[in-house]
Enzyme design. Structure first.
Site, PDB file in Angstrom:
ATOM      1  N   ASN A  82       0.866  -1.185   0.000  1.00  0.00           N
ATOM      2  CA  ASN A  82       0.000   0.000   0.000  1.00  0.00           C
ATOM      3  C   ASN A  82       0.900   1.231   0.000  1.00  0.00           C
ATOM      4  O   ASN A  82       1.515   1.548   1.019  1.00  0.00           O
ATOM      5  CB  ASN A  82      -0.893  -0.045   1.253  1.00  0.00           C
ATOM      6  CG  ASN A  82      -1.680   1.228   1.447  1.00  0.00           C
ATOM      7  OD1 ASN A  82      -1.803   2.043   0.538  1.00  0.00           O
ATOM      8  ND2 ASN A  82      -2.231   1.402   2.643  1.00  0.00           N
ATOM      9  N   LYS A  94       0.088   4.264  -0.196  1.00  0.00           N
ATOM     10  CA  LYS A  94      -0.567   5.418   0.452  1.00  0.00           C
ATOM     11  C   LYS A  94      -0.391   6.677  -0.406  1.00  0.00           C
ATOM     12  O   LYS A  94      -0.345   6.597  -1.617  1.00  0.00           O
ATOM     13  CB  LYS A  94      -0.028   5.622   1.866  1.00  0.00           C
ATOM     14  CG  LYS A  94      -0.074   4.362   2.702  1.00  0.00           C
ATOM     15  CD  LYS A  94       0.073   4.666   4.168  1.00  0.00           C
ATOM     16  CE  LYS A  94       0.236   3.376   4.938  1.00  0.00           C
ATOM     17  NZ  LYS A  94      -0.006   3.532   6.347  1.00  0.00           N
ATOM     18  N   HIS A 126      -9.526   0.582   5.007  1.00  0.00           N
ATOM     19  CA  HIS A 126      -8.255   0.850   5.694  1.00  0.00           C
ATOM     20  C   HIS A 126      -8.534   1.753   6.895  1.00  0.00           C
ATOM     21  O   HIS A 126      -9.383   2.639   6.832  1.00  0.00           O
ATOM     22  CB  HIS A 126      -7.269   1.510   4.724  1.00  0.00           C
ATOM     23  CG  HIS A 126      -5.877   1.526   5.264  1.00  0.00           C
ATOM     24  ND1 HIS A 126      -5.461   2.433   6.210  1.00  0.00           N
ATOM     25  CD2 HIS A 126      -4.810   0.725   5.024  1.00  0.00           C
ATOM     26  CE1 HIS A 126      -4.197   2.195   6.517  1.00  0.00           C
ATOM     27  NE2 HIS A 126      -3.781   1.162   5.815  1.00  0.00           N
ATOM     28  N   GLU A 146      -7.045   4.188   8.052  1.00  0.00           N
ATOM     29  CA  GLU A 146      -6.895   5.625   7.797  1.00  0.00           C
ATOM     30  C   GLU A 146      -8.161   6.195   7.170  1.00  0.00           C
ATOM     31  O   GLU A 146      -8.521   7.345   7.402  1.00  0.00           O
ATOM     32  CB  GLU A 146      -5.657   5.870   6.913  1.00  0.00           C
ATOM     33  CG  GLU A 146      -4.378   5.643   7.712  1.00  0.00           C
ATOM     34  CD  GLU A 146      -3.183   5.194   6.892  1.00  0.00           C
ATOM     35  OE1 GLU A 146      -3.216   5.315   5.649  1.00  0.00           O
ATOM     36  OE2 GLU A 146      -2.215   4.715   7.502  1.00  0.00           O
ATOM     37  N   GLU A 201      -5.376  -5.537  10.453  1.00  0.00           N
ATOM     38  CA  GLU A 201      -4.375  -4.499  10.675  1.00  0.00           C
ATOM     39  C   GLU A 201      -4.671  -3.784  11.999  1.00  0.00           C
ATOM     40  O   GLU A 201      -5.483  -2.850  12.029  1.00  0.00           O
ATOM     41  CB  GLU A 201      -4.421  -3.473   9.541  1.00  0.00           C
ATOM     42  CG  GLU A 201      -4.114  -4.044   8.176  1.00  0.00           C
ATOM     43  CD  GLU A 201      -3.545  -2.972   7.252  1.00  0.00           C
ATOM     44  OE1 GLU A 201      -2.458  -3.191   6.729  1.00  0.00           O
ATOM     45  OE2 GLU A 201      -4.169  -1.920   7.094  1.00  0.00           O
ATOM     46  N   GLY A 257       2.266   1.884  10.748  1.00  0.00           N
ATOM     47  CA  GLY A 257       3.180   3.019  10.617  1.00  0.00           C
ATOM     48  C   GLY A 257       3.856   3.422  11.917  1.00  0.00           C
ATOM     49  O   GLY A 257       4.453   4.497  12.009  1.00  0.00           O
ATOM     50  N   SER A 299       3.423  -2.526  10.246  1.00  0.00           N
ATOM     51  CA  SER A 299       4.879  -2.506  10.398  1.00  0.00           C
ATOM     52  C   SER A 299       5.543  -3.831   9.988  1.00  0.00           C
ATOM     53  O   SER A 299       6.478  -4.296  10.645  1.00  0.00           O
ATOM     54  CB  SER A 299       5.264  -2.108  11.826  1.00  0.00           C
ATOM     55  OG  SER A 299       4.763  -0.813  12.119  1.00  0.00           O
TER      56      SER A 299
END
Ligand code: PEP
Length: 258
Positions: A9, A11, A95, A97, A167, A173, A213
Site C-alpha cells: 500500500n 498510500k 483501511h 486511515e 491491521e 506506521g 509494520s
C-alpha cells in the site's frame, strides 16, 4: 491450500515518475515469483501508468479506495469500472486511515466491497482495533462487528473475491508489530467467524493478511503462523529491495512452544 499474497500500500506517496520507477524495479526483480501473489497499490494518479508496467507480469495492480457507484454526479470519486479500466484487479477498502480520517463505516465499506465484487475484482477488506479498544477488552467484539459488517450480503460464491486484512491500528506506521502470536490469535478468530457464517470450506479458503509494520525482518515469523496468509505492507513497500525481500520471505516452520 491458500496461496500467499503480499500487497504493498503506497498510500499518499510518489509522483507518477517515482511510482513507475518503483513498479519497474519490482516487476523486473520479482518476475520469477509464482508461489506468492504480488499486488501493489499506488496513488490514483499513477494507476494508469503503473498498470501498463504491470500488465503481463507477476505484479498485480490495486487501488487504495473506490466509490460504490459506477458513474454519476459524485465529484472527486473514482468508480470500480474506471479502476478496472486502468488495470486494477484488486481494491483495498476499509483501511483504518479511511475509517479514522474520512469517517467510513462498516456499512459503507460493505457497499464498496459489493461493488468491487459485482465488477469481478477482488476486495481487500481491512479490519483492526485501536490500542484503546484492545486495552479495554473489546478486541474480539470490534473485529467481529467489522468483519460481519463488511461481509453483509456477500454470498458464499462471492467469497473467492474477498481477501481480509487484519491491521491493528496501533501497529500501522508505528514500527510496533503485533507479535506473531498476537496476530495469529486474531487471524484464527476471524477464520472462526468465517466458519460460522460460510462453513468450513470457505473459511479454509479465504486468505487473511496481516498488516502493521511488516518488514523483511519479521515477515517469516508471521508467515509461519497457520492462519496468516500474507501481508499488507505500507512503509516497507516503498523500497523495492525491502518489498522484494518481504515477497521472498523465508518459509520457516513455527517452533513448538516449550
Ligand atoms: C498499511 O498502511 O496498511 C500498513 C500496514 O502500514 P505500515 O506497514 O507502514 O505499518
Amino acid at each position: 491450500m491458500r496461496k500467499p499474497l503480499i500487497a504493498g500500500n503506497w498510500k499518499l506517496h510518489n509522483t507518477v515518475e517515482e511510482s513507475c520507477q518503483l513498479a519497474q524495479a519490482l516487476v523486473t526483480d520479482l518476475n520469477d515469483v509464482t508461489e506468492t501473489e504480488i499486488v501493489i497499490a499506488p496513488v490514483f494518479t499513477s494507476l494508469s501508468d503503473v498498470g501498463k508496467i504491470c500488465a503481463g507480469t507477476t505484479v498485480q495492480l490495486a487501488a487504495q479506495n473506490c466509490h460504490c457507484m459506477d458513474d454519476g454526479a459524485y465529484t472527486g470519486e473514482v468508480s470500480v469500472p474506471l479502476l478496472a479500466n486502468v488495470g486494477c484487479s484488486h481494491i483495498i477498502v476499509g483501511h483504518s486511515e479511511r475509517r479514522q480520517y474520512f469517517g467510513e463505516t462498516d456499512h459503507f465499506i460493505n457497499v464498496k466491497a459489493r461493488a468491487i465484487i459485482k465488477h469481478g475484482l477482488t476486495a481487500i477488506i481491512c479490519v483492526g482495533e485501536t490500542l484503546e479498544q484492545r486495552e479495554s477488552g473489546e478486541l474480539f467484539e470490534v473485529i467481529a462487528t467489522q468483519v460481519r459488517g463488511a461481509l453483509e450480503e456477500i454470498s458464499p460464491e462471492q467469497m473467492s473475491q474477498v481477501v481480509l486484512a487484519y491491521e491493528p491500528v496501533w501497529a500501522i506506521g508505528t514500527g510496533k508489530t503485533a507479535s506473531s502470536e498476537e496476530a495469529e490469535e486474531v487471524h484464527a478468530y476471524i477464520r472462526g467467524l468465517l466458519h460460522g457464517s460460510y462453513g468450513a470450506e470457505i473459511a479454509a479458503q479465504c486468505r487473511i493478511l496481516y498488516g502493521g509494520s511488516v518488514k523483511p525482518g519479521n515477515i517469516s515469523e508471521l508467515m509461519a503462523e497457520d492462519d496468516i496468509d500474507g501481508a499488507l505492507v505500507g512503509g516497507a513497500s516503498l523500497k523495492a529491495d525491502d518489498f522484494a525481500a518481504i515477497v521472498r520471505y523465508k518459509k520457516t516452520l513455527k517452533m513448538a512452544a516449550t
